[in-house]
Motif scaffolding. Structure first.
Motif, PDB file in Angstrom:
ATOM      1  N   LEU A   1      12.007  67.645  66.566  1.00  0.00           N
ATOM      2  CA  LEU A   1      13.252  67.708  67.326  1.00  0.00           C
ATOM      3  C   LEU A   1      14.374  67.063  66.527  1.00  0.00           C
ATOM      4  O   LEU A   1      14.166  66.050  65.849  1.00  0.00           O
ATOM      5  N   PRO A   2      15.551  67.640  66.567  1.00  0.00           N
ATOM      6  CA  PRO A   2      16.668  66.996  65.850  1.00  0.00           C
ATOM      7  C   PRO A   2      16.992  65.644  66.477  1.00  0.00           C
ATOM      8  O   PRO A   2      16.887  65.473  67.689  1.00  0.00           O
ATOM      9  N   ARG A   3      17.348  64.704  65.622  1.00  0.00           N
ATOM     10  CA  ARG A   3      17.714  63.376  66.136  1.00  0.00           C
ATOM     11  C   ARG A   3      19.131  63.058  65.690  1.00  0.00           C
ATOM     12  O   ARG A   3      19.580  63.528  64.641  1.00  0.00           O
ATOM     13  N   PRO A   4      19.818  62.263  66.480  1.00  0.00           N
ATOM     14  CA  PRO A   4      21.192  61.922  66.090  1.00  0.00           C
ATOM     15  C   PRO A   4      21.194  61.061  64.831  1.00  0.00           C
ATOM     16  O   PRO A   4      20.316  60.231  64.623  1.00  0.00           O
ATOM     17  N   ARG A   5      22.192  61.285  63.975  1.00  0.00           N
ATOM     18  CA  ARG A   5      22.320  60.477  62.761  1.00  0.00           C
ATOM     19  C   ARG A   5      22.824  59.085  63.122  1.00  0.00           C
ATOM     20  O   ARG A   5      23.761  58.928  63.902  1.00  0.00           O
TER      21      ARG A   5
END
Length: 199
Positions: free
Chosen positions: A11-15
């Motif tokens: 899943l994409p995660r916030p930078r």
């Protein structure tokens, strides 16, 4: 079908935001420094030399590159081993006490920084000056000679006037000695700093 074909994509995660490092904690990570070749002795005797090779100048402070060499005289094997141990003694080590290499800087306005004092805490409000050991460059030794080095981060950058670098190493017979570092030369090196990224 390959065994790994059905592995799901992560899943994409916030930078995470880039943490802001205080200037006293070390050189900026996105600058190529201006270099001032000093090549000056803080101390020199028939059997010991302590010298400042160069200064790497950054926008916020500077790295001081110190080297030392100890030459064997008439020491017995046991005495020379003790000298070698002391020669590799990391500068400003908390374990070294007053026996290790002591390094300090005297600013033109009377303020001073000593590398043996504990470094400030990361979120402490620091007004400076700060002199911190940023590691050594290793060393070597044999039956005739010991050589080693260390780098010190000095913040803020003293360009208003000349600054005095002071050293003492009682266990090796080095009395308090000093070398003047030109503020004008450090200031001139500011023009040679290159940033990695142009935004």
């Amino acid at each position: 079908m390959n065994f790994f074909d059905d592995v799901p994509e992560p899943l994409p995660r916030p930078r995470q935001p880039q943490p802001v490092r205080p200037g006293w904690s070390g050189p900026p990570s996105d600058e190529l420094p201006g270099v001032v070749h000093i090549g000056g002795f803080l101390y020199s005797s028939p059997n010991a030399v302590l010298a400042l090779k160069l200064v790497e100048v950054y926008s916020t402070g500077c790295l001081l590159d110190l080297v030392w060499t100890l030459r064997r005289g008439d020491e017995s094997d046991r005495e020379w081993r003790d000298v070698m141990d002391q020669g590799f003694n990391h500068p400003a080590s908390r374990m070294a006490g007053d026996n290790g290499l002591m390094v300090g800087v005297a600013y033109p306005d009377g303020r001073k920084a000593i590398a043996s004092h504990p470094d400030p805490a990361m979120f402490e409000d620091v007004t400076g000056p700060v002199l911190a050991v940023l590691g050594g460059g290793g060393g070597s030794g044999n039956d005739h000679m010991v050589q080693s080095s260390a780098r010190y981060w000095l913040w803020p950058l003293p360009v208003e006037a000349d600054t005095r670098l002071v050293a003492q190493w009682e266990a090796l017979g080095m009395p308090e000695s000093s070398l003047v570092v030109s503020g004008e030369r450090l200031g001139d090196a500011l023009g040679n700093i290159r940033t990695y990224w142009s935004e």
